[in-house]
Each structure stands twice: as structure tokens, then as C-alpha cells.
Design an enzyme around this catalytic site. Structure first.
Site, PDB file in Angstrom:
ATOM      1  N   TRP A  15      -0.152  -2.434   6.862  1.00  0.00           N
ATOM      2  CA  TRP A  15       0.067  -3.855   6.543  1.00  0.00           C
ATOM      3  C   TRP A  15       1.540  -4.213   6.548  1.00  0.00           C
ATOM      4  CZ3 TRP A  15      -3.924  -6.359   7.733  1.00  0.00           C
ATOM      5  CH2 TRP A  15      -5.203  -5.876   7.453  1.00  0.00           C
ATOM      6  N   ASP A  20       3.908  -8.284  -0.858  1.00  0.00           N
ATOM      7  CA  ASP A  20       2.489  -8.422  -0.539  1.00  0.00           C
ATOM      8  C   ASP A  20       1.767  -7.647  -1.642  1.00  0.00           C
ATOM      9  OD1 ASP A  20      -0.089  -8.175   0.358  1.00  0.00           O
ATOM     10  OD2 ASP A  20       0.424  -7.313   2.313  1.00  0.00           O
ATOM     11  N   LYS A  42      -9.783  -9.041  -3.243  1.00  0.00           N
ATOM     12  CA  LYS A  42      -9.874  -7.700  -3.828  1.00  0.00           C
ATOM     13  C   LYS A  42      -9.947  -7.798  -5.353  1.00  0.00           C
ATOM     14  CE  LYS A  42      -7.165  -6.429   0.105  1.00  0.00           C
ATOM     15  NZ  LYS A  42      -8.205  -5.871   0.960  1.00  0.00           N
TER      16      LYS A  42
HETATM   17  N1  PMP Z   1      -2.023  -6.858   2.999  1.00  0.00           N
HETATM   18  C1  PMP Z   1      -2.734  -5.929   2.352  1.00  0.00           C
HETATM   19  C2  PMP Z   1      -2.038  -5.001   1.398  1.00  0.00           C
HETATM   20  C3  PMP Z   1      -4.108  -5.840   2.570  1.00  0.00           C
HETATM   21  O1  PMP Z   1      -4.823  -4.900   1.940  1.00  0.00           O
HETATM   22  C4  PMP Z   1      -4.739  -6.738   3.468  1.00  0.00           C
HETATM   23  C5  PMP Z   1      -6.222  -6.752   3.725  1.00  0.00           C
HETATM   24  N2  PMP Z   1      -6.965  -5.734   3.392  1.00  0.00           N
HETATM   25  C6  PMP Z   1      -3.952  -7.667   4.130  1.00  0.00           C
HETATM   26  C7  PMP Z   1      -2.599  -7.714   3.853  1.00  0.00           C
HETATM   27  C8  PMP Z   1      -4.547  -8.636   5.102  1.00  0.00           C
HETATM   28  O2  PMP Z   1      -5.206  -9.606   4.397  1.00  0.00           O
HETATM   29  P1  PMP Z   1      -6.052 -10.775   5.040  1.00  0.00           P
HETATM   30  O3  PMP Z   1      -7.252 -10.167   5.660  1.00  0.00           O
HETATM   31  O4  PMP Z   1      -6.330 -11.645   3.860  1.00  0.00           O
HETATM   32  O5  PMP Z   1      -5.181 -11.459   6.046  1.00  0.00           O
END
Ligand code: PMP
Length: 360
Positions: free
Chosen positions: A103, A170, A194
Site C-alpha cells: 500500500w 494511511d 476494517k
Molecule cells: N491502505 C491500506 C493500509 C489498506 O489496507 C487498504 C485496503 N485494504 C488500502 C490502503 C486501500 O483501500 P481502499 O480499497 O479503500 O482504496
């Protein structure tokens, strides 16, 4: 009332049963409006109370002052924030990013559209199995970006890094799961699906003073200034998701707040890590540095990969689902967010021991 499995899914993820019950009532009628939460106008009095009440509650639970911070409810997931953040603040300058997993890699990729990314540290060479602590920071960087918990790799920052520039995070997979000094963050964002609620809304918590520094020549929907000024009612917000986030926040307060949840979260994680560590010839926890192990996402592999199907089947027989690792890394992952019960973690620990002994 309904069948409940142990849902170890990484997100969308398990929600507290009382929240599901209240939400199902809200789907029938919200307050005494004579309307469902699915039907009500986002400009109605009833909804405005929910909307602003949820923002206020979020700041309270985070321990932040409403005079200093704005809460934004946005669409587009955390993935949109990867781009929106640099679009608003980078403006051809430099930002520091710590690369701790898939991520953070995506966040950096988006930032490069809007300026320079300095990789202040990276654990890529070690397969992201630890959190790098030695950061090469850029004087005058627009911000430093970290991922507080790495959902796929199973690491988390044990402590926030020291820095003089605005700290941005994030926090999608550990917001409100442990006590952090949230006032250290100038901006943090988190997809709700989450620890906070269902998919569909992303929370951005940002210092009001930082919003004043954001670019002002952006398309409205991509501008923090526009959303902040409109109290996240510039356009139709994700009403239902915000409503459920509000219910989850009330549930968190009833549990005793973040500190109380953290204590249980630590017990859950410890139970599972202990069982894994007891059988090093059967299991390989992917994060060896114990202080960097996530209390939300426990990642591990079987030494004997030919037993993977058997492992998942045995788990399913015990009502445990969602244990497969992220498709990019394989292996297994037990996600145990705030709403995940302690008894589920103990059940997994028992199963890990039973499975390991069976193979001997
Ligand atoms: N950042 C983290 C730490 C994540 O765990 C996730 C999704 N699992 C995301 C970003 C992406 O999130 P989204 O699907 O809401 O765009």
C-alpha cells in the site's frame, strides 16, 4: 438470531453484532422520520445530526480537539487519498515516504504524479518483514507519509517516527485499534471497511491549519478545502456508510474507548502469535521482529505448503473463514480488528496447535 462465523477477513471485515442490529433497525426507520436511512435526504435534519454527530464522536474517540481538526467523509477509498494528498499538498515539491509494503508503494506511485518522492526508508529488500526505523528525511519536505499498519505484510509501527515536517498516515487498518497520540498527525486517512464500518466511506482527519495550505485551484471533488468548507456535504456523501461508522464509534465508547479495545486486541494477537511460535517447524510467522508485529493482521506460512488446503478446510470446519493471505503474497493472514471476539482468537490458537500436532 443469525449464524456468525469467525470472520478473519482483512476488509470489508467483521462488525459488532449490536451495530448490525441497530443498523437493520435504521434500514427500516431512522429515528421517527418515517423513512429508512436508505431513503432519507442528506440535507434532512435527521441526517445532519448523524453526520455531524459522527464527526464529533470520531474526534472525541481519537482524543482530538474539534477546534484544531476537521473530519472529512469522502468516497473513493484510501486509494483516492494516495492521489488526493499529494495533489493538494505536493505542488512540485518533495515529500518523504517510508516504504513498508504494497500500500505504501501505491501511495508513492500516485505522489510521483505531483512532485518528487524521497523514499526515506524501505524494508522492501527484507520482503517488508519489518519496519525500518532509520529515516533519511528531507529538510523542508512537504510532509512525511507512513502506513501505520501494513495490512498485507502484517507489520505495524510500534512508535510513531520523530519528524519536524507534517506527519501524514494511511491508518486504514489500525485506526482506533490502539492508543496512539493522534495529535502527532497533521493528516490521517482510513478506508472505513476494517475497524470503522462498511466499505463506501473514507475518513480524513486533518488539521485545520493544514487545509489552509492546500492547493486552491483543484477540481472541487478533489479539493480538501472544498470538502472541509462544506462539512463533507458538498455533494451527496455515502450516507449509509457514515451512519454505520457512527454506530461503531458509539459501540467503541461503550467498550471503554480505544485503550480498552487495545488491551483485548493485544490479547487476541498474543494468543495467535504464541501458538505459531510454539511450532517453528510447522509455521513460519512472516514478521520475525516481534516489536513490529501487527496486532491487527497476523501473517504466517506453512513450512509444508502441500498442507495449505487441508489447513483451510480444517479452519472452515471450525467456522473460521477469511484466513487466506492476500493474493499478492499468499500464505495465511488472520485479521482481528476491533469487533473480532477474543474467543475467535483463542479458537484459532487451539486449532493451530491441533493442526501442528496432527502433522507430526
Ligand atoms: N491502505 C491500506 C493500509 C489498506 O489496507 C487498504 C485496503 N485494504 C488500502 C490502503 C486501500 O483501500 P481502499 O480499497 O479503500 O482504496
Amino acid at each position: 438470531m443469525m449464524r456468525r462465523v469467525y470472520n478473519f477477513g482483512a476488509g470489508p471485515a467483521i462488525l459488532p453484532v449490536p451495530v448490525l442490529q441497530q443498523a437493520s433497525q435504521g434500514v427500516l426507520e431512522i429515528g421517527s422520520s418515517g423513512m429508512s436511512i436508505l431513503e432519507i435526504s442528506h440535507r434532512s435534519k435527521e441526517y445532519e445530526a448523524i453526520h455531524f454527530g459522527t464527526a464529533e464522536r470520531l474526534l472525541r474517540v481519537l482524543g482530538l480537539d474539534a477546534d484544531d481538526y476537521d473530519v472529512l467523509f469522502l468516497g473513493g477509498g484510501a486509494s483516492l487519498q494516495f492521489a488526493m494528498l499529494p495533489m493538494n499538498f505536493l505542488n512540485g515539491g518533495v515529500a518523504d515516504y517510508v516504504h513498508t509494503g504494497e500500500w505504501s508503494g501505491k501511495a508513492m506511485k500516485e505522489a510521483r504524479h505531483f512532485g518528487s518522492v524521497n523514499v526515506a526508508a524501505s524494508s522492501e529488500e527484507g520482503n517488508f518483514s519489518f519496519i525500518p526505523k532509520d529515516l533519511k528525511l528531507t529538510p523542508g519536505a512537504k510532509y512525511l507519509h507512513i502506513t501505520t499498519n501494513n495490512t498485507i505484510e502484517g507489520t505495524e509501527w510500534p512508535e510513531l517516527p520523530a519528524c519536524t515536517v507534517p506527519l501524514v498516515a494511511d491508518a486504514s487498518s489500525d485506526i482506533l485499534a490502539r492508543k496512539l497520540d493522534y495529535s502527532r498527525f497533521t493528516l490521517l486517512y482510513a478506508g472505513a471497511q476494517k475497524n470503522l464500518g462498511p466499505a463506501g466511506v473514507t475518513l480524513v482527519v486533518v488539521r485545520k491549519s493544514f487545509v489552509q495550505e492546500a492547493a486552491s485551484d483543484l477540481p472541487a471533488m478533489l479539493s480538501y478545502r472544498v470538502h472541509a468548507k462544506a462539512g463533507s456535504l458538498y455533494n451527496t456523501p455515502p450516507v449509509v456508510a457514515i451512519y454505520i461508522v457512527g454506530l461503531v464509534l458509539a459501540w467503541i465508547e461503550e467498550q471503554g474507548g480505544v485503550g480498552a479495545l487495545e488491551a483485548v486486541n493485544r490479547q487476541k494477537a498474543q494468543a495467535v502469535y504464541e501458538a505459531l511460535d510454539e511450532f517453528p517447524d510447522v509455521y513460519e510467522p512472516t514478521v520475525k521482529a516481534k516489536e513490529d508485529r501487527s496486532i491487527m493482521n497476523v501473517t504466517f506460512r506453512l513450512r509444508d505448503t502441500s498442507r495449505e488446503q487441508e489447513f483451510l478446510q480444517g479452519a472452515a470446519d471450525r467456522q473460521m473463514v477469511g484466513l487466506k493471505g492476500h493474493r499478492s503474497v499468499g500464505g495465511f493472514r488472520a485479521s482481528m480488528y476491533n469487533a473480532f471476539p477474543l474467543e475467535g482468537a483463542l479458537a484459532l490458537a487451539d486449532y493451530l496447535r491441533e493442526f501442528a500436532r496432527k502433522g507430526k
